[in-house]
Design a protein around this motif. Structure first.
Motif, PDB file in Angstrom:
ATOM      1  N   GLY A 154      -3.304   9.093  -8.525  1.00  0.00           N
ATOM      2  CA  GLY A 154      -2.570   9.291  -9.760  1.00  0.00           C
ATOM      3  C   GLY A 154      -1.101   8.993  -9.544  1.00  0.00           C
ATOM      4  O   GLY A 154      -0.431   9.643  -8.740  1.00  0.00           O
ATOM      5  N   ALA A 155      -0.569   7.990 -10.244  1.00  0.00           N
ATOM      6  CA  ALA A 155       0.810   7.570 -10.034  1.00  0.00           C
ATOM      7  C   ALA A 155       1.820   8.598 -10.542  1.00  0.00           C
ATOM      8  O   ALA A 155       3.013   8.479 -10.241  1.00  0.00           O
ATOM      9  CB  ALA A 155       1.046   6.215 -10.704  1.00  0.00           C
ATOM     10  N   LYS A 156       1.361   9.615 -11.248  1.00  0.00           N
ATOM     11  CA  LYS A 156       2.283  10.682 -11.668  1.00  0.00           C
ATOM     12  C   LYS A 156       2.870  11.417 -10.471  1.00  0.00           C
ATOM     13  O   LYS A 156       3.882  12.107 -10.597  1.00  0.00           O
ATOM     14  CB  LYS A 156       1.567  11.663 -12.600  1.00  0.00           C
ATOM     15  CG  LYS A 156       0.493  12.502 -11.909  1.00  0.00           C
ATOM     16  CD  LYS A 156      -0.187  13.453 -12.884  1.00  0.00           C
ATOM     17  CE  LYS A 156      -1.238  14.324 -12.179  1.00  0.00           C
ATOM     18  NZ  LYS A 156      -1.907  15.254 -13.120  1.00  0.00           N
ATOM     19  N   HIS A 157       2.225  11.271  -9.310  1.00  0.00           N
ATOM     20  CA  HIS A 157       2.707  11.959  -8.117  1.00  0.00           C
ATOM     21  C   HIS A 157       3.762  11.155  -7.354  1.00  0.00           C
ATOM     22  O   HIS A 157       4.278  11.632  -6.346  1.00  0.00           O
ATOM     23  CB  HIS A 157       1.531  12.249  -7.177  1.00  0.00           C
ATOM     24  CG  HIS A 157       0.453  13.079  -7.788  1.00  0.00           C
ATOM     25  ND1 HIS A 157       0.685  14.319  -8.324  1.00  0.00           N
ATOM     26  CD2 HIS A 157      -0.885  12.842  -7.953  1.00  0.00           C
ATOM     27  CE1 HIS A 157      -0.444  14.819  -8.804  1.00  0.00           C
ATOM     28  NE2 HIS A 157      -1.409  13.941  -8.592  1.00  0.00           N
ATOM     29  N   PHE A 158       4.070   9.931  -7.817  1.00  0.00           N
ATOM     30  CA  PHE A 158       4.996   9.071  -7.087  1.00  0.00           C
ATOM     31  C   PHE A 158       6.441   9.339  -7.520  1.00  0.00           C
ATOM     32  O   PHE A 158       6.703   9.878  -8.598  1.00  0.00           O
ATOM     33  CB  PHE A 158       4.658   7.597  -7.319  1.00  0.00           C
ATOM     34  CG  PHE A 158       3.266   7.208  -6.911  1.00  0.00           C
ATOM     35  CD1 PHE A 158       2.493   8.016  -6.093  1.00  0.00           C
ATOM     36  CD2 PHE A 158       2.713   6.017  -7.352  1.00  0.00           C
ATOM     37  CE1 PHE A 158       1.211   7.645  -5.723  1.00  0.00           C
ATOM     38  CE2 PHE A 158       1.429   5.636  -6.989  1.00  0.00           C
ATOM     39  CZ  PHE A 158       0.679   6.455  -6.173  1.00  0.00           C
ATOM     40  N   HIS A 234      -2.546   5.695 -15.539  1.00  0.00           N
ATOM     41  CA  HIS A 234      -1.371   5.866 -14.675  1.00  0.00           C
ATOM     42  C   HIS A 234      -1.904   5.999 -13.249  1.00  0.00           C
ATOM     43  O   HIS A 234      -1.989   7.102 -12.701  1.00  0.00           O
ATOM     44  CB  HIS A 234      -0.575   7.100 -15.106  1.00  0.00           C
ATOM     45  CG  HIS A 234       0.839   7.118 -14.584  1.00  0.00           C
ATOM     46  ND1 HIS A 234       1.552   5.977 -14.277  1.00  0.00           N
ATOM     47  CD2 HIS A 234       1.674   8.167 -14.308  1.00  0.00           C
ATOM     48  CE1 HIS A 234       2.754   6.308 -13.847  1.00  0.00           C
ATOM     49  NE2 HIS A 234       2.852   7.628 -13.855  1.00  0.00           N
ATOM     50  N   VAL A 235      -2.281   4.850 -12.666  1.00  0.00           N
ATOM     51  CA  VAL A 235      -3.076   4.858 -11.445  1.00  0.00           C
ATOM     52  C   VAL A 235      -2.671   3.691 -10.558  1.00  0.00           C
ATOM     53  O   VAL A 235      -2.246   2.630 -11.036  1.00  0.00           O
ATOM     54  CB  VAL A 235      -4.585   4.775 -11.796  1.00  0.00           C
ATOM     55  CG1 VAL A 235      -4.904   3.537 -12.607  1.00  0.00           C
ATOM     56  CG2 VAL A 235      -5.463   4.834 -10.557  1.00  0.00           C
ATOM     57  N   LEU A 236      -2.788   3.898  -9.240  1.00  0.00           N
ATOM     58  CA  LEU A 236      -2.613   2.831  -8.266  1.00  0.00           C
ATOM     59  C   LEU A 236      -3.806   2.843  -7.328  1.00  0.00           C
ATOM     60  O   LEU A 236      -4.256   3.916  -6.903  1.00  0.00           O
ATOM     61  CB  LEU A 236      -1.313   3.002  -7.475  1.00  0.00           C
ATOM     62  CG  LEU A 236      -1.049   1.902  -6.432  1.00  0.00           C
ATOM     63  CD1 LEU A 236       0.396   1.424  -6.512  1.00  0.00           C
ATOM     64  CD2 LEU A 236      -1.355   2.384  -5.018  1.00  0.00           C
ATOM     65  N   GLY A 237      -4.331   1.651  -7.011  1.00  0.00           N
ATOM     66  CA  GLY A 237      -5.486   1.525  -6.138  1.00  0.00           C
ATOM     67  C   GLY A 237      -5.164   0.744  -4.876  1.00  0.00           C
ATOM     68  O   GLY A 237      -4.523  -0.313  -4.938  1.00  0.00           O
ATOM     69  N   ILE A 238      -5.601   1.272  -3.737  1.00  0.00           N
ATOM     70  CA  ILE A 238      -5.494   0.613  -2.431  1.00  0.00           C
ATOM     71  C   ILE A 238      -6.913   0.216  -2.031  1.00  0.00           C
ATOM     72  O   ILE A 238      -7.781   1.090  -1.925  1.00  0.00           O
ATOM     73  CB  ILE A 238      -4.884   1.571  -1.392  1.00  0.00           C
ATOM     74  CG1 ILE A 238      -3.488   2.027  -1.833  1.00  0.00           C
ATOM     75  CG2 ILE A 238      -4.844   0.924  -0.013  1.00  0.00           C
ATOM     76  CD1 ILE A 238      -2.972   3.221  -1.041  1.00  0.00           C
ATOM     77  N   GLU A 239      -7.156  -1.097  -1.802  1.00  0.00           N
ATOM     78  CA  GLU A 239      -8.533  -1.566  -1.742  1.00  0.00           C
ATOM     79  C   GLU A 239      -8.790  -2.506  -0.559  1.00  0.00           C
ATOM     80  O   GLU A 239      -8.646  -3.727  -0.674  1.00  0.00           O
ATOM     81  CB  GLU A 239      -8.873  -2.266  -3.058  1.00  0.00           C
ATOM     82  CG  GLU A 239      -8.714  -1.331  -4.238  1.00  0.00           C
ATOM     83  CD  GLU A 239      -8.858  -2.002  -5.595  1.00  0.00           C
ATOM     84  OE1 GLU A 239      -9.080  -1.282  -6.575  1.00  0.00           O
ATOM     85  OE2 GLU A 239      -8.735  -3.244  -5.669  1.00  0.00           O
ATOM     86  N   PRO A 240      -9.167  -1.972   0.609  1.00  0.00           N
ATOM     87  CA  PRO A 240      -9.684  -2.827   1.676  1.00  0.00           C
ATOM     88  C   PRO A 240     -10.948  -3.535   1.188  1.00  0.00           C
ATOM     89  O   PRO A 240     -11.835  -2.909   0.585  1.00  0.00           O
ATOM     90  CB  PRO A 240      -9.998  -1.835   2.800  1.00  0.00           C
ATOM     91  CG  PRO A 240      -9.144  -0.631   2.504  1.00  0.00           C
ATOM     92  CD  PRO A 240      -9.100  -0.552   1.011  1.00  0.00           C
ATOM     93  N   VAL A 241     -11.062  -4.855   1.449  1.00  0.00           N
ATOM     94  CA  VAL A 241     -12.114  -5.627   0.802  1.00  0.00           C
ATOM     95  C   VAL A 241     -12.601  -6.748   1.714  1.00  0.00           C
ATOM     96  O   VAL A 241     -11.846  -7.285   2.534  1.00  0.00           O
ATOM     97  CB  VAL A 241     -11.616  -6.165  -0.570  1.00  0.00           C
ATOM     98  CG1 VAL A 241     -10.388  -7.047  -0.418  1.00  0.00           C
ATOM     99  CG2 VAL A 241     -12.709  -6.900  -1.314  1.00  0.00           C
ATOM    100  N   SER A 242     -13.850  -7.108   1.541  1.00  0.00           N
ATOM    101  CA  SER A 242     -14.492  -8.085   2.420  1.00  0.00           C
ATOM    102  C   SER A 242     -14.175  -9.527   2.069  1.00  0.00           C
ATOM    103  O   SER A 242     -14.305 -10.416   2.919  1.00  0.00           O
ATOM    104  CB  SER A 242     -16.017  -7.885   2.368  1.00  0.00           C
ATOM    105  OG  SER A 242     -16.506  -8.036   1.045  1.00  0.00           O
ATOM    106  N   HIS A 243     -13.763  -9.805   0.830  1.00  0.00           N
ATOM    107  CA  HIS A 243     -13.619 -11.190   0.385  1.00  0.00           C
ATOM    108  C   HIS A 243     -12.328 -11.405  -0.401  1.00  0.00           C
ATOM    109  O   HIS A 243     -11.786 -10.481  -1.002  1.00  0.00           O
ATOM    110  CB  HIS A 243     -14.808 -11.597  -0.502  1.00  0.00           C
ATOM    111  CG  HIS A 243     -16.102 -11.720   0.228  1.00  0.00           C
ATOM    112  ND1 HIS A 243     -16.827 -10.621   0.636  1.00  0.00           N
ATOM    113  CD2 HIS A 243     -16.801 -12.811   0.639  1.00  0.00           C
ATOM    114  CE1 HIS A 243     -17.925 -11.032   1.258  1.00  0.00           C
ATOM    115  NE2 HIS A 243     -17.927 -12.344   1.268  1.00  0.00           N
TER     116      HIS A 243
END
Length: 275
Positions: A154-158, A234-243
């Motif tokens: 939740g980006a409200k915490h940034f 109101h969100v940020l995503g960190i996404e390790p990904v295969s492709h």
């Protein structure tokens, strides 16, 4: 939900109803997951998963829907994993560590069957959370396998000084509200062996701590990051990904499909801590 916590580290809610993913992630009394401050993609499976701290894309597709060749059907949003329940759940103590294991069976959108064998480990000494996954083709036909982990906050915490930091980023880092307007996304190479490290912080809401994410780059060689501040999101995503962040046709044409034959498996792993 199964609560998973120890004397150090975050308090996690493991969702036995959907892939043994993480719902709430409580740090210093604060749930850093986005909750309902997320975009609506029109799929209740993904809405449920996205409001939690971590959910798993794959194993037959990642990212947005694409047609299944030769049919009128499409691969579902973020693949077939979401909403599949976990079974064979085991909770144990190994030395100072807490361990949770589970198995998830999934019928693939284009036919065939896969199984996820999942292990969560909460390190007693450091409070780091470690995830080890094995995807197995338990069907009778090969399929190209994909995987993406969504770590959502939740980006409200940034704070204005909250930054993204990692060796895979140009200049080593950038502000969390990168790009222009109310959203943005990028996908960059993260390595081709060993473990990559990425940090987000500091966050005054959790005592100035940073989220540190480590992930295997032999099977997760890219990092995707996205943000969405288009209300009510109101969100940020960190996404390790295969492709790479391109369509299936381009990946196939470039020889980048990772074909999993019957009986074969792939291993994936990540770890996170608040430091």
């Amino acid at each position: 939900m199964i609560m998973f916590s120890g004397p150090k580290g975050p308090r996690l809610a493991l969702d036995e109803g959907s892939v043994f993913d993480v719902g709430a992630c409580i740090v210093d009394g604060v749930d850093v997951a986005p909750g309902r401050a997320i975009p609506d993609d029109g799929d209740p499976r993904i809405d449920h998963s996205l409001e939690g701290f971590l959910f798993t894309c794959g194993p037959d597709h990642i990212r947005h829907r694409e047609p299944i060749f030769g049919t009128d059907a499409a691969y579902p949003l973020h693949g077939s994993f979401s909403a599949n329940p976990a079974h064979s759940i085991e909770l144990s103590v190994e030395g100072e560590d807490l361990v949770a294991r589970a198995v998830v069976d999934v019928a693939l959108a284009a036919g065939g069957h896969a199984q996820l064998r999942r292990q969560w480990r909460l390190k007693g000494e450091s409070g780091e959370v470690q995830l080890a996954d094995t995807v197995v083709n338990v069907g009778e036909a090969p399929f190209p396998t994909f995987l993406m982990y969504h770590i959502n906050l939740g980006a409200k915490h940034f704070d204005p000084g909250t930054r993204l930091e990692g060796a895979m980023l140009e200049g080593g880092g950038l502000p969390w509200a990168f790009g222009e307007g109310d959203g943005g996304i990028f996908c960059v190479p993260a390595g081709h062996g060993g473990w990559a490290e990425f940090r987000l912080g500091p966050m005054e809401a959790i005592g100035g701590k940073r989220l540190k994410v480590r992930f295997r780059t032999d099977t997760l060689p890219h990092l995707q990051v996205w943000r969405n501040q288009r209300l009510p999101a109101h969100v940020l995503g960190i996404e390790p990904v295969s492709h790479r962040w391109v369509g299936r046709n381009e990946l196939e044409a470039a020889g980048e499909f990772d074909i999993l034959q019957p009986g074969e498996s792939r291993e994936y792993g990540l770890a996170f801590s608040f430091v």
